[in-house]
Scaffold this active site. Sequence first.
Site, short mmCIF file in Angstrom:
data_model
loop_
_atom_site.label_atom_id
_atom_site.label_comp_id
_atom_site.label_asym_id
_atom_site.label_seq_id
_atom_site.Cartn_x
_atom_site.Cartn_y
_atom_site.Cartn_z
N PRO A 1 1.08 -1.44 -0.04
CA PRO A 1 0.79 0.25 -0.13
C PRO A 1 0.56 1.47 -0.24
O PRO A 1 0.52 2.48 -0.47
CB PRO A 1 -0.80 0.08 1.05
CG PRO A 1 -0.58 -1.09 1.25
CD PRO A 1 0.78 -2.19 1.29
N GLU B 1 2.33 -7.76 8.72
CA GLU B 1 3.07 -6.29 8.54
C GLU B 1 3.53 -5.97 7.44
O GLU B 1 4.01 -4.50 7.31
CB GLU B 1 3.46 -6.07 9.97
CG GLU B 1 1.98 -5.60 11.18
CD GLU B 1 0.90 -5.68 10.73
OE1 GLU B 1 -0.37 -5.61 10.70
OE2 GLU B 1 1.24 -4.37 10.06
N ARG C 1 -1.04 -8.74 -21.24
CA ARG C 1 -2.28 -8.50 -21.75
C ARG C 1 -1.11 -7.58 -22.78
O ARG C 1 -2.01 -7.67 -23.66
CB ARG C 1 -3.54 -8.18 -21.26
CG ARG C 1 -3.10 -6.32 -20.88
CD ARG C 1 -4.89 -6.30 -20.02
NE ARG C 1 -5.42 -5.80 -21.47
CZ ARG C 1 -5.53 -5.47 -22.14
NH1 ARG C 1 -4.98 -4.20 -21.41
NH2 ARG C 1 -6.85 -4.72 -22.51
N ASP D 1 -7.25 1.38 -24.39
CA ASP D 1 -7.79 1.12 -23.34
C ASP D 1 -7.78 1.84 -22.49
O ASP D 1 -7.17 2.69 -23.31
CB ASP D 1 -6.52 0.49 -22.54
CG ASP D 1 -6.66 -1.35 -23.13
OD1 ASP D 1 -8.02 -1.83 -24.10
OD2 ASP D 1 -5.69 -2.49 -22.90
N1 LIG Z 1 -2.67 -2.22 -2.13
C1 LIG Z 1 -1.53 -3.20 -2.50
S1 LIG Z 1 -0.83 -3.19 -3.48
C2 LIG Z 1 -1.48 -4.26 -0.82
C3 LIG Z 1 -0.70 -5.40 -0.64
C4 LIG Z 1 -1.14 -5.48 0.14
N2 LIG Z 1 -1.63 -4.74 0.94
O1 LIG Z 1 -2.62 -3.61 0.19
#
Ligand SMILES: NC(=S)c1ccno1
Length: 249
Positions: free
Chosen positions: A91, A118, A160, A175
Amino acid sequence: MRIDVVTIFPEYLAPLDLSLVGKARARGQLDVRLHELREFTHDIHRTVDDTPYGGGPGMVMKPEPWSEALDTVVASGPGEGAVPTLVVPTPSGRPFTQELAQQLAAEPWLAFAPARYEGIDRRVIEDAADRMPVVEVSIGDYVLAGGEVAVLVIVEAVARLLPGVLGNAESHQDDSFAPGRMADLLEGPVYTKPADWRGREVPEVLLSGHHGKIARWRREQAFARTLAHRPDLVARWRREEMDKHDLKA
Ligand SMILES: NC(=S)c1ccno1
């Protein structure tokens, strides 16, 4: 392209045997190899995580199994100094975009390190970055239980784009976000037979056979959709246009 994935849940990557990616593998366009992280542990419990230094909730993935797994991946490569680009779904990574998918599709070899818990001890990423390109990527502003789902998303978006994976009829040039004329534009609506369905008719222009009018209608629809769903992209495009013409805001 070769793709290696190191994971504690190889079964999560089963969809890579299906559909577009599965067919590309069967045709030899993609060489996908899964590596079970626990194969690189040496204790009876096959431990891959431990408590975080500094305290805090959850567990952190230990560096030793990861470093052994990544060393094994690199050692199994074509040699002559060839290394993969390591893709780490997180994330806290840079946003995964069509542009980044295009960049990754140009690489001959990708390795994925989907974390669980984590996350992975930071030193694994730092150690890898001393030996190969590392890209930390986020598929969205939300947290998953692990990175395997993100690997599926990234692999499909990249696969793709590989030459010959999509038939001509499925060209990715139109796309959403595709470089060139669709850059920063969302795809507009699409229609197929029947021309009248539940009293809803296909837009007449699409039945006209007038390619110029159809292309203009499609761009207008794409712009309208972008304005509605991603006004930030329109604002960026406006700024770029103004900068291009050195117009002051
Ligand atoms: N948002 C992503 S890439 C992610 C990986 C693990 N948890 O959220």
